[in-house]
Design a protein around this motif. Structure first.
Motif, mmCIF file in Angstrom:
data_model
loop_
_atom_site.group_PDB
_atom_site.id
_atom_site.type_symbol
_atom_site.label_atom_id
_atom_site.label_comp_id
_atom_site.label_asym_id
_atom_site.label_seq_id
_atom_site.Cartn_x
_atom_site.Cartn_y
_atom_site.Cartn_z
ATOM 1 N N PRO A 273 -0.699 38.794 -11.792
ATOM 2 C CA PRO A 273 -0.611 39.626 -13.155
ATOM 3 C C PRO A 273 0.760 39.098 -13.683
ATOM 4 C CG PRO A 273 -0.182 41.108 -11.456
ATOM 5 C CD PRO A 273 -0.717 39.935 -10.674
ATOM 6 N N PRO A 274 0.653 39.387 -15.296
ATOM 7 C CA PRO A 274 -0.337 39.824 -15.991
ATOM 8 C C PRO A 274 -1.530 38.771 -16.265
ATOM 9 C CG PRO A 274 1.752 38.872 -17.219
ATOM 10 C CD PRO A 274 1.864 38.903 -15.825
ATOM 11 N N ASP A 275 -2.588 39.284 -16.584
ATOM 12 C CA ASP A 275 -3.670 38.681 -16.687
ATOM 13 C C ASP A 275 -3.788 37.763 -17.837
ATOM 14 O OD1 ASP A 275 -4.904 39.976 -14.336
ATOM 15 O OD2 ASP A 275 -5.818 41.359 -15.411
ATOM 16 N N GLU A 276 -2.911 38.110 -18.931
ATOM 17 C CA GLU A 276 -2.906 37.419 -20.243
ATOM 18 C C GLU A 276 -1.891 36.191 -19.990
ATOM 19 O OE1 GLU A 276 0.176 40.699 -20.545
ATOM 20 O OE2 GLU A 276 -1.932 40.335 -19.795
ATOM 21 N N GLY A 277 -1.282 36.019 -18.918
ATOM 22 C CA GLY A 277 -0.629 34.904 -18.799
ATOM 23 C C GLY A 277 1.118 35.475 -19.017
ATOM 24 N N VAL A 278 1.869 34.182 -19.115
ATOM 25 C CA VAL A 278 3.275 34.506 -19.180
ATOM 26 C C VAL A 278 3.850 33.972 -20.433
ATOM 27 C CG1 VAL A 278 5.272 33.848 -18.039
ATOM 28 C CG2 VAL A 278 3.694 34.294 -16.754
ATOM 29 N N ALA A 279 3.532 32.788 -20.795
ATOM 30 C CA ALA A 279 4.048 32.265 -22.308
ATOM 31 C C ALA A 279 3.531 30.939 -22.487
ATOM 32 C CB ALA A 279 5.632 32.045 -21.797
ATOM 33 N N ASP A 280 3.584 30.543 -23.652
ATOM 34 C CA ASP A 280 3.106 29.442 -24.151
ATOM 35 C C ASP A 280 4.171 28.415 -24.208
ATOM 36 O OD1 ASP A 280 0.460 30.148 -24.797
ATOM 37 O OD2 ASP A 280 1.060 30.985 -26.656
ATOM 38 N N VAL A 281 4.247 27.364 -23.396
ATOM 39 C CA VAL A 281 5.009 26.030 -23.310
ATOM 40 C C VAL A 281 4.238 24.661 -23.759
ATOM 41 C CG1 VAL A 281 6.679 24.966 -22.192
ATOM 42 C CG2 VAL A 281 6.278 27.356 -21.725
ATOM 43 N N ASP A 282 4.058 24.652 -25.028
ATOM 44 C CA ASP A 282 3.377 23.494 -25.568
ATOM 45 C C ASP A 282 4.098 22.134 -25.049
ATOM 46 O OD1 ASP A 282 1.441 25.031 -26.236
ATOM 47 O OD2 ASP A 282 2.354 25.184 -28.158
ATOM 48 N N LEU A 283 3.284 21.010 -24.992
ATOM 49 C CA LEU A 283 4.020 19.615 -24.761
ATOM 50 C C LEU A 283 3.820 19.065 -26.282
ATOM 51 C CD1 LEU A 283 2.314 18.762 -21.563
ATOM 52 C CD2 LEU A 283 4.652 18.943 -21.830
ATOM 53 N N TYR A 284 4.900 18.022 -26.571
ATOM 54 C CA TYR A 284 4.990 17.348 -27.790
ATOM 55 C C TYR A 284 5.108 16.118 -27.764
ATOM 56 C CZ TYR A 284 5.816 22.132 -30.015
ATOM 57 O OH TYR A 284 5.451 23.248 -30.654
ATOM 58 N N PHE A 285 4.584 15.424 -28.858
ATOM 59 C CA PHE A 285 4.796 14.157 -28.842
ATOM 60 C C PHE A 285 5.766 13.825 -29.832
ATOM 61 C CE2 PHE A 285 2.509 10.689 -31.942
ATOM 62 C CZ PHE A 285 3.142 9.750 -31.618
ATOM 63 N N LEU A 286 6.859 13.022 -29.355
ATOM 64 C CA LEU A 286 8.070 12.729 -29.854
ATOM 65 C C LEU A 286 8.085 11.304 -30.275
ATOM 66 C CD1 LEU A 286 10.686 14.769 -27.906
ATOM 67 C CD2 LEU A 286 8.995 15.733 -29.742
ATOM 68 N N TRP A 287 8.844 10.911 -31.390
ATOM 69 C CA TRP A 287 9.011 9.710 -31.753
ATOM 70 C C TRP A 287 10.349 9.383 -32.507
ATOM 71 C CZ3 TRP A 287 5.278 12.657 -33.998
ATOM 72 C CH2 TRP A 287 5.422 12.560 -35.409
ATOM 73 N N SER A 288 10.962 8.155 -32.556
ATOM 74 C CA SER A 288 12.172 7.956 -33.407
ATOM 75 C C SER A 288 11.607 7.785 -34.805
ATOM 76 C CB SER A 288 12.955 7.160 -32.836
ATOM 77 O OG SER A 288 14.262 6.908 -33.636
ATOM 78 N N GLN A 289 12.314 8.423 -35.878
ATOM 79 C CA GLN A 289 11.791 8.275 -37.244
ATOM 80 C C GLN A 289 12.211 6.899 -37.668
ATOM 81 O OE1 GLN A 289 13.376 10.964 -40.017
ATOM 82 N NE2 GLN A 289 11.419 11.108 -41.377
ATOM 83 N N ASP A 290 13.335 6.299 -37.206
ATOM 84 C CA ASP A 290 13.926 5.076 -37.908
ATOM 85 C C ASP A 290 13.876 4.193 -36.982
ATOM 86 O OD1 ASP A 290 15.666 5.897 -35.887
ATOM 87 O OD2 ASP A 290 17.416 5.605 -36.956
ATOM 88 N N ARG A 291 12.914 4.117 -36.054
ATOM 89 C CA ARG A 291 12.748 2.898 -35.021
ATOM 90 C C ARG A 291 11.618 1.943 -35.837
ATOM 91 N NH1 ARG A 291 12.444 1.658 -29.307
ATOM 92 N NH2 ARG A 291 10.824 0.088 -28.919
ATOM 93 N N LYS A 292 12.006 0.616 -35.542
ATOM 94 C CA LYS A 292 10.734 -0.342 -36.041
ATOM 95 C C LYS A 292 10.163 -0.845 -34.955
ATOM 96 C CE LYS A 292 13.803 -2.372 -39.760
ATOM 97 N NZ LYS A 292 14.627 -3.552 -40.185
ATOM 98 N N PHE A 293 8.685 -0.439 -35.135
ATOM 99 C CA PHE A 293 7.943 -0.509 -33.982
ATOM 100 C C PHE A 293 7.306 -1.926 -33.794
ATOM 101 C CE2 PHE A 293 7.432 4.013 -35.119
ATOM 102 C CZ PHE A 293 7.892 4.203 -33.725
ATOM 103 N N ASN A 294 7.048 -2.684 -32.764
ATOM 104 C CA ASN A 294 6.403 -3.918 -32.807
ATOM 105 C C ASN A 294 4.666 -3.620 -33.078
ATOM 106 O OD1 ASN A 294 4.957 -3.271 -30.101
ATOM 107 N ND2 ASN A 294 6.772 -3.984 -29.227
ATOM 108 N N ALA A 295 4.075 -4.827 -32.938
ATOM 109 C CA ALA A 295 2.562 -4.693 -33.322
ATOM 110 C C ALA A 295 1.898 -3.687 -32.315
ATOM 111 C CB ALA A 295 1.841 -5.699 -33.449
#
Length: 317
Positions: A273-295
């Motif tokens: 217990p508790p049956d409803e669970g403990v907490a939400d710990v979501d996973l996230y997809f992160l990236w750098s806004q100013d990075r120049k990506f290759n193809a």
């Protein structure tokens, strides 16, 4: 040094453009029409014909005013030129989808223990579409995932969210509900009358990031709110190690519900217990806004966003 033989000289020096020009002349039976077809001037076409005849030492056409008649030698050269033209045309690889003929490396910083079958299927489909793109995943602590993005050492990160520096963007990758569990070797295992009050003094297995202010702080807040006083007897940043410690009975601990479901069915873990669970710990997809990506990176990032868009759409149906 020995002199080049005639065959070697032709192989090394003959200009394909001269053969291509002659091929147009032979097909059109006219210098002017060949010039129009090749988008060249008539003098340029005539000059190319003369150069080819000089290099081959052969008369390829007879001129009768504006009309062109291909000689027997010219007919043989035309056959060879047609074969060469067909071979060169095949080099265009028309059967290959150029948009998907991309190579390169995608580097992923990732925390341990991510179990997401739909993502596994997505990777399989992406590989079929882009078979030449390579991947390198490095398992890191959450803080190191963010640091690697800032240093441009990785393409993207997959981690529980934490305070993000400027320039690092995020979106939900996987929603996770954590529950409380004990393993087969724990004294509570097999008991059906366990209450939250029975857990207060139990030894605990935790993640090294499980402290207030860090990405696992909802688990700390839960323990504090429940009045748990048991000491942390084992900890790790690795999901597999936390899972192992819990199974071995060192203490009770929190794990994502979907990861432990098979272990519960096999009698390795028991839900507490508790049956409803403990907490939400979501996973996230992160990236750098100013990075120049290759193809390769750009293709993967675009596909991953589309995959997550589809996951979100399914979740709202």
């Amino acid at each position: 040094m020995s002199k080049d033989t005639p065959d070697t000289y032709l192989n090394d020096r003959l200009d394909w453009n001269l053969l291509r020009t002659f091929l147009a002349i032979a097909r059109e039976k006219s210098v002017s029409r060949a010039a129009t077809r090749l988008h060249l001037t008539q003098p340029a076409v005539s000059q190319a014909l003369r150069r080819l005849e000089e290099q081959l030492g052969l008369r390829l056409v007879d001129r009768h005013g504006p009309r062109i008649e291909v000689t027997q030698a010219g007919i043989e050269v035309q056959k060879i030129a047609e074969d060469i033209y067909g071979t060169i045309s095949r080099l265009s690889l028309t059967e290959v989808d150029r948009e998907h003929d991309i190579s390169g490396m995608v580097r992923i910083g990732i925390v341990s223990g991510i179990d997401f079958p739909a993502y596994d299927d997505f990777l399989a489909g992406f590989h079929r579409t882009y078979p030449r793109i390579e991947f390198e995943s490095q398992v890191m602590r959450s803080a190191d995932v963010v640091n690697s993005l800032q240093r441009k050492a990785t393409t993207l990160g997959l981690t529980p969210r934490r305070a993000l520096p400027k320039g690092v963007e995020s979106r939900v990758f996987l929603r996770q509900r954590y529950g409380l569990f004990c393993g087969r070797h724990h004294p509570l295992f097999g008991r059906e009358d366990v209450r939250v009050a029975d857990l207060a003094s139990q030894a605990f297995v935790s993640f090294t990031g499980d402290k207030v202010g860090d990405h696992m702080s909802p688990l700390t807040i839960f323990r504090d709110e429940m009045g748990f006083t048991g000491r942390v007897i084992a900890s790790s940043s690795s999901m597999a190690e936390v899972r192992r410690y819990i199974f071995a009975g060192l203490g009770i601990g929190c794990l994502p519900e979907h990861i432990v479901s098979d272990d519960i069915a096999r009698g390795r873990f028991q839900r507490l217990p508790p049956d409803e669970g403990v907490a939400d710990v979501d996973l996230y997809f992160l990236w750098s806004q100013d990075r120049k990506f290759n193809a390769a990176e750009a293709a993967f990032m675009s596909a991953l966003h589309a995959f997550l868009d589809a996951q979100e759409a399914e979740g709202t149906e």
